[in-house]
Design an enzyme around this catalytic site. Structure first.
Site, PDB file in Angstrom:
ATOM      1  N   GLU A 297      15.525  55.987 132.850  1.00 36.51           N
ATOM      2  CA  GLU A 297      16.000  55.467 131.564  1.00 36.51           C
ATOM      3  C   GLU A 297      15.234  54.189 131.247  1.00 36.51           C
ATOM      4  O   GLU A 297      15.065  53.332 132.116  1.00 36.51           O
ATOM      5  CB  GLU A 297      17.499  55.138 131.601  1.00 36.51           C
ATOM      6  CG  GLU A 297      18.423  56.307 131.848  1.00 36.51           C
ATOM      7  CD  GLU A 297      19.889  55.881 131.920  1.00 36.51           C
ATOM      8  OE1 GLU A 297      20.235  54.806 131.355  1.00 36.51           O
ATOM      9  OE2 GLU A 297      20.683  56.599 132.550  1.00 36.51           O
TER      10      GLU A 297
ATOM     11  N   GLU B 254      23.480  56.076 138.721  1.00 36.09           N
ATOM     12  CA  GLU B 254      23.543  54.682 139.152  1.00 36.09           C
ATOM     13  C   GLU B 254      24.737  54.442 140.084  1.00 36.09           C
ATOM     14  O   GLU B 254      25.531  53.514 139.892  1.00 36.09           O
ATOM     15  CB  GLU B 254      23.607  53.744 137.944  1.00 36.09           C
ATOM     16  CG  GLU B 254      22.393  53.862 137.008  1.00 36.09           C
ATOM     17  CD  GLU B 254      22.417  52.852 135.875  1.00 36.09           C
ATOM     18  OE1 GLU B 254      23.496  52.317 135.563  1.00 36.09           O
ATOM     19  OE2 GLU B 254      21.345  52.592 135.291  1.00 36.09           O
TER      20      GLU B 254
END
Length: 480
Positions: free
Chosen positions: A263, A120
């Site tokens: 995720e 991220e």
């Protein structure tokens, strides 16, 4: 960084990439994220056996842990390894490939299919500190894979948080303006190298961070607050989020780019709304949704290529800065025991527990019943600054304990962390060892495992991340 519980008899089938050729779709499976930021670590071989027992054939690591990779050798489980954001500006790509891929891959080795470049890195809260390193790191790494004759097999991806794109309705989705140039470069690279776009989607965080977010929209059982978008209607947050990304990719000219969910999950403790029931309903609803092969309004009949549940095991040493729930995302507890019934659609009707886990003896440290606890505050704070007390907070599974039980929970967490060292239950005479399990209802007083390996640096990091919650905890826990 979420009732169905149906008996799913058909194997989970949905489209994926055939990594050896460009955008060819084949059957795929659900994977899991294997995080290791824990005080009580299972042996890697125990974790791999757990994956195999549950017929999980995809696993995502957040680094290139050599112990995990050695345990995965010969397992047939496809592996994604990760490069932490902090390494992107300085890492040597040739050395990384030699040390973390070449020496593990091959016949009888670890089946490394993906390398996640950063984690991220475009997250808004990072303020852009990593984003300029991502594409150069990918280009260098791709050249290193080519030199090692691995580029046709090992694919590069960049795990993106869903905050990389935005819109009021899915069809208007677009990447954040400051990311348009870098996303254009990234997506072009992914497309030319037959790599998918990897995104992390968390309806729980949308619910947790927004009091106006409709609770039923986070799940998959229908909602009284559907989102209307032209001819399309969205009944759950996942589909809406996914199609926002589809629209953003379409605007860059890549409408058909495969998407992998890196995720997704729901925590079981540490916050209001984080509990076993909600986690089971969300995860089972997600799996059933994928199994139906409905896809989404913008990609009907074409679900995500792969999906990695977050996570496999609880990680009791993670930072709690995002929230106390950060330590409770596992579908299994830290010791590999299933928290709730979940059918992954992989042949087993429920989760199978880890076997041959080596526990410490069945004994606990509790507050001495006949001692005056007026001087316990410092001991309580010390215990919780070392061990994990997040379940004691509001919304946690142990938040309804009385004063003595709060103290006992903190004492025991520290005692188990110290491998039941006799002196660690002293607390100036305020603690005592018992052989009677003090667990109360859903509040579990853990017994540690003997496979614990935690470096001093990791322990220091965990101590820092835990301490900031304990000052607040001690104030109310001793006045409950």
């Amino acid at each position: 960084m979420g009732s169905c519980d149906l008996s799913l008899l058909t194997p989970l089938v949905f489209f994926s990439l055939l990594l050896a050729s460009h955008h060819v779709q084949v059957h795929s499976a659900i994977g899991v994220n294997w995080g290791t930021v824990s005080f009580h670590k299972l042996r890697p071989s125990t974790v791999v056996d757990l994956l195999k027992a549950n017929k999980i054939t995809r696993v995502k690591l957040f680094d290139a842990n050599p112990d995990a990779l050695r345990a995965l050798m010969g397992s047939g489980i496809q592996v994604m390894i990760g490069i932490p954001n902090e390494m992107l500006s300085t890492f040597n790509s040739d050395l990384f490939v030699r040390q973390n891929i070449s020496r593990f891959i091959g016949k009888g080795g670890a089946d490394i299919r993906y390398v996640a470049v950063g984690n991220e890195p475009f997250l808004t809260s990072y303020g852009g500190q990593f984003q300029n390193y991502v594409v150069p790191a990918m280009l260098n790494l791709q050249q290193s894979l080519l030199r090692s004759n691995l580029a046709s097999y090992v694919k590069l991806v960049v795990p993106c948080n869903a905050d990389a794109y935005q819109s009021n309705v899915p069809s208007q989705g677009m990447f954040r303006p400051e990311l348009t140039q870098i996303m254009t470069q990234l997506v072009s690279f992914l497309d030319s190298n037959a790599s998918p776009f990897l995104v992390n989607i968390y309806p729980f965080l949308s619910l947790y961070g927004n009091s106006d977010f409709p609770q039923d929209y986070a799940f998959f059982e229908g909602t009284s607050h559907p989102v209307l978008d032209g001819p399309n209607t969205y009944y759950n947050a996942f589909d809406g989020n996914f199609d926002t990304l589809v629209a953003a990719l379409t605007k860059l000219g890549y409408a058909q780019m495969p998407i992998v969910i890196g995720e997704i999950g729901w925590p079981t403790d540490g916050a209001v709304g984080a509990n076993l029931t909600a986690a089971r309903v969300f995860n089972q609803g997600l799996i059933n949704h994928l199994l139906s092969n409905k896809g989404t309004p913008l990609r009907p009949g074409s679900p995500p290529a792969d999906i990695y549940l977050f996570g496999l095991l609880d990680e009791g040493a993670k930072s709690t800065l995002p929230g106390n729930f950060e330590r409770h995302w596992g579908i299994f507890s830290f010791d590999g025991q299933a928290k709730y019934r979940l059918n992954l659609g992989l042949g087993n009707r429920g989760l199978k527990n880890a076997k041959n886990v080596q526990y410490l003896p069945s004994r606990w440290c509790v507050a001495h019943p006949s001692r005056d606890m007026t001087q316990v505050a410092d001991h309580f704070t010390r215990a919780c600054s070392e061990a994990d007390c997040t379940t004691l907070n509001d919304g946690g599974s142990c938040s309804q304990l009385g004063e003595k039980d709060n103290i006992s929970y903190a004492f025991n967490s520290y005692y188990q962390l110290q491998m039941q060292n006799e002196k660690s239950c002293d607390f100036d005479g305020l603690g005592m060892v018992t052989f009677l399990d003090p667990s109360v209802g859903d509040c579990r007083f853990l017994v540690g495992v003997t496979d614990k390996h935690l470096s001093s640096s990791a322990k220091s990091m965990a101590r820092w991340s835990i301490y900031h919650i304990c000052i607040g905890v001690v104030v109310w826990a001793l006045t409950a």
